[in-house]
Design a protein around this motif. Structure first.
Motif, short mmCIF file in Angstrom:
data_model
loop_
_atom_site.label_atom_id
_atom_site.label_comp_id
_atom_site.label_asym_id
_atom_site.label_seq_id
_atom_site.Cartn_x
_atom_site.Cartn_y
_atom_site.Cartn_z
N ASN A 64 0.82 -1.15 -0.26
CA ASN A 64 -0.21 -0.06 0.13
C ASN A 64 0.94 1.33 -0.06
O ASN A 64 0.44 2.32 0.75
CB ASN A 64 -0.90 0.02 1.33
N GLN A 65 1.98 1.27 -0.67
CA GLN A 65 2.88 2.35 -0.78
C GLN A 65 2.82 2.71 -2.25
O GLN A 65 2.61 1.84 -3.19
CB GLN A 65 4.36 2.12 -0.25
N VAL A 66 2.85 4.09 -2.62
CA VAL A 66 2.83 4.60 -4.08
C VAL A 66 4.11 4.48 -4.64
O VAL A 66 5.21 4.74 -4.12
CB VAL A 66 2.49 6.21 -3.85
N PRO A 67 4.02 3.92 -5.94
CA PRO A 67 5.13 3.89 -6.69
C PRO A 67 5.90 5.33 -6.88
O PRO A 67 4.84 6.29 -6.81
CB PRO A 67 4.79 3.33 -8.10
N PRO A 68 7.10 5.44 -7.11
CA PRO A 68 7.76 6.82 -7.24
C PRO A 68 6.90 7.38 -8.60
O PRO A 68 6.76 6.70 -9.73
CB PRO A 68 9.32 6.35 -7.78
N HIS A 369 -1.56 11.50 -8.48
CA HIS A 369 -0.88 9.97 -8.53
C HIS A 369 -0.85 9.29 -7.10
O HIS A 369 -0.94 8.19 -7.25
CB HIS A 369 0.74 10.21 -8.88
N HIS A 370 -0.52 9.92 -5.98
CA HIS A 370 -0.64 9.27 -4.69
C HIS A 370 -2.10 8.82 -4.58
O HIS A 370 -2.27 7.28 -4.28
CB HIS A 370 -0.38 10.40 -3.87
N HIS A 373 -3.05 5.50 -6.47
CA HIS A 373 -2.32 4.28 -5.90
C HIS A 373 -2.45 3.92 -4.14
O HIS A 373 -1.96 2.73 -3.84
CB HIS A 373 -0.84 4.25 -6.16
N ARG A 374 -2.97 4.63 -3.57
CA ARG A 374 -3.07 4.60 -2.00
C ARG A 374 -4.42 4.14 -1.61
O ARG A 374 -5.44 4.98 -2.28
CB ARG A 374 -2.69 5.69 -1.41
N SER A 461 9.17 13.08 0.17
CA SER A 461 7.94 13.18 -0.72
C SER A 461 8.07 14.43 -1.60
O SER A 461 7.56 14.48 -2.70
CB SER A 461 6.70 13.41 -0.02
N LEU A 597 2.32 7.07 -16.05
CA LEU A 597 3.67 6.54 -16.03
C LEU A 597 4.00 5.82 -17.22
O LEU A 597 3.24 5.27 -17.91
CB LEU A 597 3.95 5.71 -14.62
#
Length: 599
Positions: A64-68, A369-370, A373-374, A461, A597
């Motif tokens: 549950n972490q956002v990709p770069p 973006h966050h 993905h979160r 961040s 992306l």
């Protein structure tokens, strides 16, 4: 009994009773090599005297972490690209995308991080005690500047005869937003050229070097270098925005040069090659060109007293300096310093608007973006109604800023080419845009940061750096009150500027009843002379909103235009972001700002 292991090296374990000879081992994910058959499937690791069982060695999985946010095209921005084409610079789209893809790489983003993690260092003296007044920068700073100059973000448009050259430069300045600090010398170099042209003999020597797409750092005699960067040095302790209160003295010499003596309170990018500055000559406040190095190779006595510990980026050095009889050449007539350097001020004000619009786009892109993905409470943030409202509201503000920015860049380009109507439009609308877009950025940056929650509050961040930078553009080249009062002065001294701005508003007449009502309100405000200075911010704010509304109704995404007119003009929204009314097409708005992306 649990078999114990003792560390023989950081990556090799053996039993205490094992002879010092190799035996078969395997490598763990953390790099430790262990006996492939530990008893009972357990292992004790000894580090720092602590023993832990194998079952507790891995405490958790990372999920549950956002990709770069890397590997995307920053120029994938419909409002920007449409404005680029509309304002006469569609020919530059390929290079804007090229720079946008570079800005979206992990490498370029790392340059921005490193330049801020390793701030510049002032060296006043060398090892022998000689005064040198130099500032050392991390190599990433030079990578950033080299890239910006190579793509013509500095003064290159002044040597480009193509219509739209200044719009193309604005778009590239907008997408190359990996670090705000190095944008300062880039912006000042861009703005120096029109002011320098008040001294044709100086411009003939310096302008070709200022406009060249080469980067040549280091302190050497300016006319011996392959390319130059320019700065400006105006404010003093006692004056700030009131530059007429400057006390720096300029004494004329027998050779046509002057000697400057005084203290400048805020001089950004002190390693630039030349500076435009203000000083009191016998005929009054005058503009001067001051080189860091004299033609004979000796250092001009510009003493860097200290670097400011300032809010915002850390990559750019902002210095306090003293002139100790520094050699300078006059730019423009004595006593005409403000009128001369205002050319530079106006161009840097345009960059303030571009930078604020770019910062808004960066903030909402990062937040979107966050959110995409979160997940929280069983769903992605981007699918939760309230978060979608917040993101869409941020997107509306961002697109409104971008449209105004591209319109102002177009006016600047046509003004340079002698269009009187566009010159009048720029005179008023630029001050309006400088006030409003820069005023909105800090609130926008704070809300975008909050979309990331606690993750947005940590330096990795990038959001704290964006937030710290956000107040700068509202202060640089005149704080809010200065900009608002400048609008009043323009209305009084150049009433034709009011007419061309009103004509811009009327170009959207009948397209949206809420905009029509807002324009009528603006006309009423402008017609009322009572308490004009007291009401200046109110008038400028309403004028800015009507101007943004007119641009959005004509050129913006329909869903964004509708949301803007409902929330900003008709009052069907709150004072905080995330208060767009029901019925807003959130999906269409969010599609404009969620990065792709791999693009």
């Amino acid at each position: 009994m649990i078999r114990r292991y003792v560390a023989r090296s950081p990556f090799l374990l053996r039993r205490p009773d094992e002879p010092h000879c190799p035996f078969r081992r395997t490598r763990r994910p953390d790099g430790l090599r262990v006996d492939p058959e530990p008893r009972s499937g357990q292992l004790d690791r000894v580090r720092g005297g602590l023993t832990r069982s194998r079952s507790s060695a891995v405490t958790h999985e990372v999920f549950n972490q956002v990709p770069p946010l890397a590997g995307y095209d920053v120029a994938d921005d419909a409002a920007l690209l449409a404005g680029l084409d509309r304002e006469g610079a569609g020919w530059a789209a390929a290079e804007v995308h090229e720079l946008g893809r570079l800005a979206g790489t992990a490498e370029a983003q790392e340059w921005g991080r490193l330049a801020n993690e390793h701030p510049p260092v002032l060296r006043t003296h060398d090892r022998y005690g000689h005064r040198i007044d130099e500032v050392e920068f991390h190599p990433a700073w030079h990578d950033l500047l080299r890239t910006a100059v190579a793509h013509g973000l500095h003064a290159a448009p002044w040597a480009d005869g193509r219509p739209g050259a200044h719009v193309a430069r604005a778009a590239k300045f907008y997408v190359w937003r990996v670090d705000a600090g190095h944008g300062c010398p880039i912006s000042m170099t861009y703005a120096a050229v029109p002011a320098l042209r008040h001294a044709p003999e100086l411009a003939a020597h310096y302008e070709p070097l200022l406009t060249r797409t080469g980067y040549d750092p280091g302190l050497r005699a300016p006319l011996t270098k392959t390319a130059l960067l320019a700065g400006m040095s105006m404010t003093e302790k006692q004056g700030g925005s009131d530059v007429r209160a400057n006390t720096t003295r300029a004494e004329p010499g027998s050779d046509g040069s002057y000697r400057l003596t005084g203290h400048k309170w805020f001089t950004s990018a002190p390693m630039c090659d030349v500076f435009l500055t203000l000083a009191q000559a016998p005929g009054g406040l005058t503009c001067f060109l001051v080189p860091r190095v004299l033609p004979d190779g000796s250092r001009n006595p510009l003493r860097l007293m200290r670097l400011k510990d300032k809010l915002g980026n850390r990559s750019n050095a902002s210095a306090e300096l003293e002139y100790e009889g520094a050699v300078a050449w006059r730019v423009g007539a004595e006593g005409r310093g403000v009128r001369t350097i205002i050319e530079m001020v106006n161009m840097t004000r345009l960059d303030c608007v571009i930078g604020a619009a770019a910062g808004m786009r960066q903030g909402v892109t990062t937040a979107a973006h966050h959110a995409a993905h979160r997940s929280a409470f069983g769903a992605y943030l981007a699918d939760q109604p309230l978060m979608r409202n917040v993101l869409a509201d941020l997107a509306v503000e961002s697109e409104a800023a971008t449209l105004l920015m591209t319109r102002l860049a177009g006016a600047a380009d046509r003004s340079v080419r002698g269009d009187a109507a566009e010159t009048a439009f720029k005179r008023l609308a630029l001050a309006v845009g400088k006030y409003w877009v820069c005023k909105r950025w800090p609130a926008h940056a704070a809300e975008a940061l909050e979309c990331l929650g606690g993750n947005g509050y940590v330096e990795e961040s990038g959001m704290p750096r964006l937030f710290r930078e956000s107040p700068l553009n509202g202060i640089w080249e005149g704080s809010g009150n200065v900009s608002a009062l400048d609008v009043l002065r323009a209305m009084l001294k150049e009433p034709e500027s009011v007419e061309v701005v009103l004509a811009e508003l009327d170009a959207a007449a009948g397209a949206d009843h809420r905009l029509d009502a807002a324009v009528a309100g603006v006309r009423a405000e402008l017609a009322d002379p009572a308490d004009a200075e007291l009401r200046a911010r109110r008038v400028v704010e309403r004028l800015a909103l009507a101007l943004q509304g007119s641009l959005l109704v004509r050129y913006g995404h329909p869903a964004v235009a509708d949301a803007f007119c409902a929330s900003r003009l008709a009052g069907d929204g709150g004072l905080a972001f995330g208060t767009l009314p029901p019925g807003t097409d959130l999906a269409a708005i969010l599609a404009q700002v969620t990065p792709k992306l791999g693009g």
